[in-house]
Each structure stands twice: as C-alpha cells, then as structure tokens.
Design an enzyme around this catalytic site. Structure first.
Site, PDB file in Angstrom:
ATOM      1  N   PHE A 145     -12.129 -19.884  40.227  1.00 47.00           N
ATOM      2  CA  PHE A 145     -13.678 -19.681  39.962  1.00 47.00           C
ATOM      3  C   PHE A 145     -14.293 -18.088  40.249  1.00 47.00           C
ATOM      4  O   PHE A 145     -13.899 -18.114  41.613  1.00 47.00           O
ATOM      5  CB  PHE A 145     -14.565 -20.858  40.708  1.00 47.00           C
ATOM      6  CG  PHE A 145     -15.870 -20.753  40.250  1.00 47.00           C
ATOM      7  CD1 PHE A 145     -16.528 -21.021  39.134  1.00 47.00           C
ATOM      8  CD2 PHE A 145     -16.920 -20.131  41.493  1.00 47.00           C
ATOM      9  CE1 PHE A 145     -17.774 -21.048  38.993  1.00 47.00           C
ATOM     10  CE2 PHE A 145     -18.238 -20.073  40.745  1.00 47.00           C
ATOM     11  CZ  PHE A 145     -18.758 -20.395  39.746  1.00 47.00           C
ATOM     12  N   ASP A 230     -10.393 -12.823  46.039  1.00 45.33           N
ATOM     13  CA  ASP A 230     -11.598 -13.275  45.890  1.00 45.33           C
ATOM     14  C   ASP A 230     -11.894 -14.260  46.777  1.00 45.33           C
ATOM     15  O   ASP A 230     -11.319 -15.337  46.974  1.00 45.33           O
ATOM     16  CB  ASP A 230     -12.128 -14.128  44.459  1.00 45.33           C
ATOM     17  CG  ASP A 230     -13.516 -14.671  44.585  1.00 45.33           C
ATOM     18  OD1 ASP A 230     -13.985 -14.780  45.527  1.00 45.33           O
ATOM     19  OD2 ASP A 230     -13.772 -15.178  43.393  1.00 45.33           O
ATOM     20  N   LYS A 259     -21.240 -15.621  49.768  1.00 52.25           N
ATOM     21  CA  LYS A 259     -21.375 -16.904  50.497  1.00 52.25           C
ATOM     22  C   LYS A 259     -21.835 -16.789  52.244  1.00 52.25           C
ATOM     23  O   LYS A 259     -23.183 -16.755  52.408  1.00 52.25           O
ATOM     24  CB  LYS A 259     -20.582 -17.968  50.473  1.00 52.25           C
ATOM     25  CG  LYS A 259     -20.610 -18.378  48.811  1.00 52.25           C
ATOM     26  CD  LYS A 259     -19.710 -19.669  48.535  1.00 52.25           C
ATOM     27  CE  LYS A 259     -19.892 -20.251  47.150  1.00 52.25           C
ATOM     28  NZ  LYS A 259     -19.044 -19.846  46.185  1.00 52.25           N
TER      29      LYS A 259
HETATM   30  C1  PLP Z   1     -19.228 -19.303  44.826  1.00 54.03           C
HETATM   31  C2  PLP Z   1     -17.901 -18.584  44.446  1.00 54.03           C
HETATM   32  C3  PLP Z   1     -18.281 -17.360  43.419  1.00 54.03           C
HETATM   33  C4  PLP Z   1     -19.624 -16.678  42.901  1.00 54.03           C
HETATM   34  O1  PLP Z   1     -20.493 -16.478  43.954  1.00 54.03           O
HETATM   35  P1  PLP Z   1     -22.170 -16.520  43.434  1.00 54.03           P
HETATM   36  O2  PLP Z   1     -22.795 -16.147  44.900  1.00 54.03           O
HETATM   37  O3  PLP Z   1     -22.539 -17.928  43.080  1.00 54.03           O
HETATM   38  O4  PLP Z   1     -22.161 -15.468  42.186  1.00 54.03           O
HETATM   39  C5  PLP Z   1     -17.299 -16.618  43.052  1.00 54.03           C
HETATM   40  N1  PLP Z   1     -16.001 -16.867  43.672  1.00 54.03           N
HETATM   41  C6  PLP Z   1     -15.647 -17.929  44.399  1.00 54.03           C
HETATM   42  C7  PLP Z   1     -14.520 -18.047  44.993  1.00 54.03           C
HETATM   43  C8  PLP Z   1     -16.958 -18.623  44.827  1.00 54.03           C
HETATM   44  O5  PLP Z   1     -16.368 -19.798  45.552  1.00 54.03           O
END
Ligand code: PLP
Length: 405
Positions: A145, A230, A259
């Site tokens: 994701f 990520d 986050k």
């Molecule tokens: C939450 C998340 C995103 C997206 O972050 P947003 O602040 O909602 O755009 C991207 N990568 C990972 C692994 C995430 O958990």
C-alpha cells in the site's frame, strides 16, 4: 453495533455528516471529540482504549504534552511561511532525521502519498539522467500500500485500489512480497527502482522474511537500481527501532515517512542519500505547506520525545508482552491463527472475517481495525502500558469467546 438513541448528539452529527461529507469511508457511529494518551472520548462522554491510534499516527498517544507545547509555542510565533525562505524548525528536523538514518537530505510534504510521489519523481529523474527516459519502471510488491493519489494507486500492488480509476500511471510491476526469485525475474533493462515496505501494514502485517531485504539490496546494487523503503506506517518507532529497516543489515537509497512523524499533525518526508537527492534541482519539485513552521515544530518535539524519553524501549517491551497475549488467544481459539509483526505493529490472522469483531470491540470500548479482510491489526500508541494491554486483551478475549460459542 449499538443503536444510537434517535436524538443523541452522535445521531445528530451523523445526519449532518451524511449530507456533506464524501462517502469515501464506511464510518463507525462514533463521534470523536477528545483524546489523551491511549484513550479517546466520544461525543456521549464514553471512553475507548485506542489500539488503532489514528492508524499508527498517534505513536506518542493523543495530545502528548510535548507536542502540544511545541504547537502552542509555534502557533503564536510563526504558523506558515513559504519555502522560498529558510525555516529553522524544518532545518532542525532534517538534521535529526539524517543524523539517525542513512539519509543526507530530506524533502518535506504533507502525507504519505505525497512522500511516495516525491520518491517516484526522484527515481525517474535520477534514472533518466543516467540511462535515458526509457528506463523508468518501478517494481513494487503485491499486497503493498503506497497511497491514494493516481501515482500511488499505480504503485500499490492491489487491483482493488485502481478499480474505476484507470488509466493509471504506467511503469509499475508487482511481485510477491518476500520472493527473491520473482524480484530477480522482474528486473529488466527498463527497471529503475524497487519500492517496498519493510513490514506491509495495510496488506495484513507481513514482515519481510529474514534476508529478503538484503537480497533485494544486492539485486539493486548489481543492476544499479534505487531501493526505496516506504516506512510511512512502520517508521518513527513503530517496530521498536527508529526505522524498520534498522532491524536488518540493510539501508535504502530513499525512504518515505509520514503518519507518526509529527505526533499527530499532518506531515510527509522523503529522505535520500546525497548523490540521489542531488537530482532534484531548484524548481523540479515542491509543496506549499511542506515542512511549514507549525508542523515541523511539532515534529521536532515528537521525534525528540521518541528518541530520548524511553519510548522505543517501551515499544519493544510492550510489543513482546502484547505478542505473548495474542499468542495465548491464538492457542485458545481454533479460528485464530498466526501472530505476526514487529514491535507494536502486530496482526492476528483469523480464519473468519474480522469486521464484526472490530465492531463488537468498539461497543465494548476498544478501538481496533482489520486489514486484508481477516487480520486484526494492533497499532496502539508506543507509550501503552501493561495494564492497558491487559484491559484490551480482556475485552478481546470476551468477544472471541462469544464467537467460539
Ligand atoms: C498510510 C500509508 C500511506 C499513505 O499515507 P497518506 O498519508 O494516507 O497519504 C503510504 N504508505 C504506507 C505504507 C501507508 O501505511
């Protein structure tokens, strides 16, 4: 779900929401009004133990006093100014992040998706300058994701997030997470980078198998590809180290954060090694709000608290405790299976859908969520106590006993 009395404050807010808020979320009938530490209060004055923590955002709990103080102080000094000028709190934050990681430079933005967009622009430009514009493909993992923008749904290894939004951005290939051979096969003359989550959060709390990240690092080195991690969800202490990659003998070329970085306020960051970061010359990328004084003041306070106030140690200790508790539940109930994760991102694999358990938990005062359909995900604040874990596990045990009956 507990029925709300017809004229309750909750019901009144829900009716107003139903008129004017987009229907992008299936929301629970809970109106959140206050938070402190691991606890969240609703509009009816009921309190909940928050093991979702704003989806791994409130790593320091709700309204951590040091974050609140930094916001108050900065709010009456300078809230925003443009990135045409130098911003002291932004500089301080970049220094702390680089001193404690592989990176030399940081680009600030406002969310995880934006941080990943910056990373994707950077790998494309870096590759194009060295190898020409035909070499632009990025390999990502299935069940990954990476966000909700057109670019990041293209990068995400799940068809469901792209449904209805095609055509997406070309240049992404997906391989099974943890499979080195599949990665090797997917690499060709068009590949410029690999992007992975060291622990897949939304995909069901999947930890990279031992040796996988190192093997991918070697493949990247052999083929002159950039490696992007990520760490939007699992960075900032979630796994018990500042960054999740630090559990393995490996480092990326680029890493994205968001986050939990500012202890609640919205922020994103893309970090890179000097030689890669140098690809971004003035005018190639930007963000109006990125790294603004208010948010970076909060982030400096949040990161200093994380690194200096024993939060990581607590995460390791409480993570081990919660894992033991979950393993006991897994042994007790036949429909509960593997416990996965690292530090305080833990998943309990079920043989049954988890949605109803999440709903029952909420009614009983415990906030959780379910990913990948049948994985209960536990991402409490890293300041969680043994007593709070005991309370949460008693509630969950009761619900699972009901399911078993
Ligand atoms: C939450 C998340 C995103 C997206 O972050 P947003 O602040 O909602 O755009 C991207 N990568 C990972 C692994 C995430 O958990």
């Amino acid at each position: 779900m507990s029925e709300q009395p017809e004229n309750s404050i909750t019901q009144q807010w829900i009716e107003r929401a139903d008129k004017h808020i987009t229907t992008t979320y299936g929301r629970y009938p809970l109106v959140a009004v206050k938070g402190s530490g691991c606890w969240l209060w609703d509009a009816e004055g009921r309190k909940y133990l928050d093991f979702l923590a704003g989806v791994a955002v409130n790593n320091l709990g709700h309204c951590h006093p040091k974050v609140v103080a930094a916001l108050q102080q900065q709010a009456q000094t300078l809230i925003h100014c443009s990135n045409y000028y130098h911003i002291p709190t932004q500089i301080e934050l970049a220094e702390i992040l680089c001193e404690n990681s592989f990176a030399d430079r940081v680009f600030f933005c406002n969310s995880g998706a934006e941080a990943n967009e910056a990373a994707m622009k950077l790998v494309r430009k870096h590759s194009a300058e060295k190898y020409g514009k035909e070499r632009f493909e990025v390999i990502t993992a299935l069940a990954s994701f990476h966000g909700r923008t057109i670019g990041t749904i293209s990068a995400t290894g799940q068809d469901a997030v792209r449904k209805g939004f095609t055509p997406v951005v070309p240049g992404f290939k997906y391989v099974p997470f943890g499979d080195v051979d599949a990665m090797k096969e997917a690499i060709n003359g068009k590949t410029c980078a690999v992007m992975l989550e060291p622990v897949q959060g939304e995909g069901g709390v999947n930890v990279a198998p031992p040796g996988y990240l190192q093997a991918v690092r070697e493949l990247c080195d052999d083929n002159d590809l950039l490696l992007v991690f990520d760490e939007v969800q699992v960075g900032c202490g979630r796994t018990g180290k500042f960054f999740a990659y630090q559990h393995d003998d490996v480092a990326p070329d680029i890493m994205t954060l968001a986050k939990a970085l500012a202890g609640g306020p919205p922020i994103g960051a893309m970090m890179a090694r000097e030689q890669v970061a140098a690809t971004f010359s003035p005018g190639t990328h930007g963000s109006t709000f990125g790294g603004n004084p208010l948010i970076t003041a909060a982030a400096v306070a949040a990161v200093n608290t994380l690194l200096n106030d024993g939060v990581l140690d607590n995460c390791v200790e409480m993570g081990a405790y919660l894992r033991t508790k979950l393993e006991q539940l897994s042994e007790k109930y036949p429909f509960a299976g593997e416990v996965r994760g690292r530090g305080l991102i833990l998943g309990l694999q079920l043989d049954i859908p988890g949605a109803d358990i999440v709903k029952q938990a909420m009614v009983q005062g415990l906030l959780l969520n379910c990913t990948a359909g049948s994985v209960l995900r536990f991402v409490p604040p890293l300041i969680v106590t043994r007593t709070e874990i005991d309370t949460a596990m008693e509630i969950l045990d009761g619900i699972l006993a009901g399911v078993a009956a």
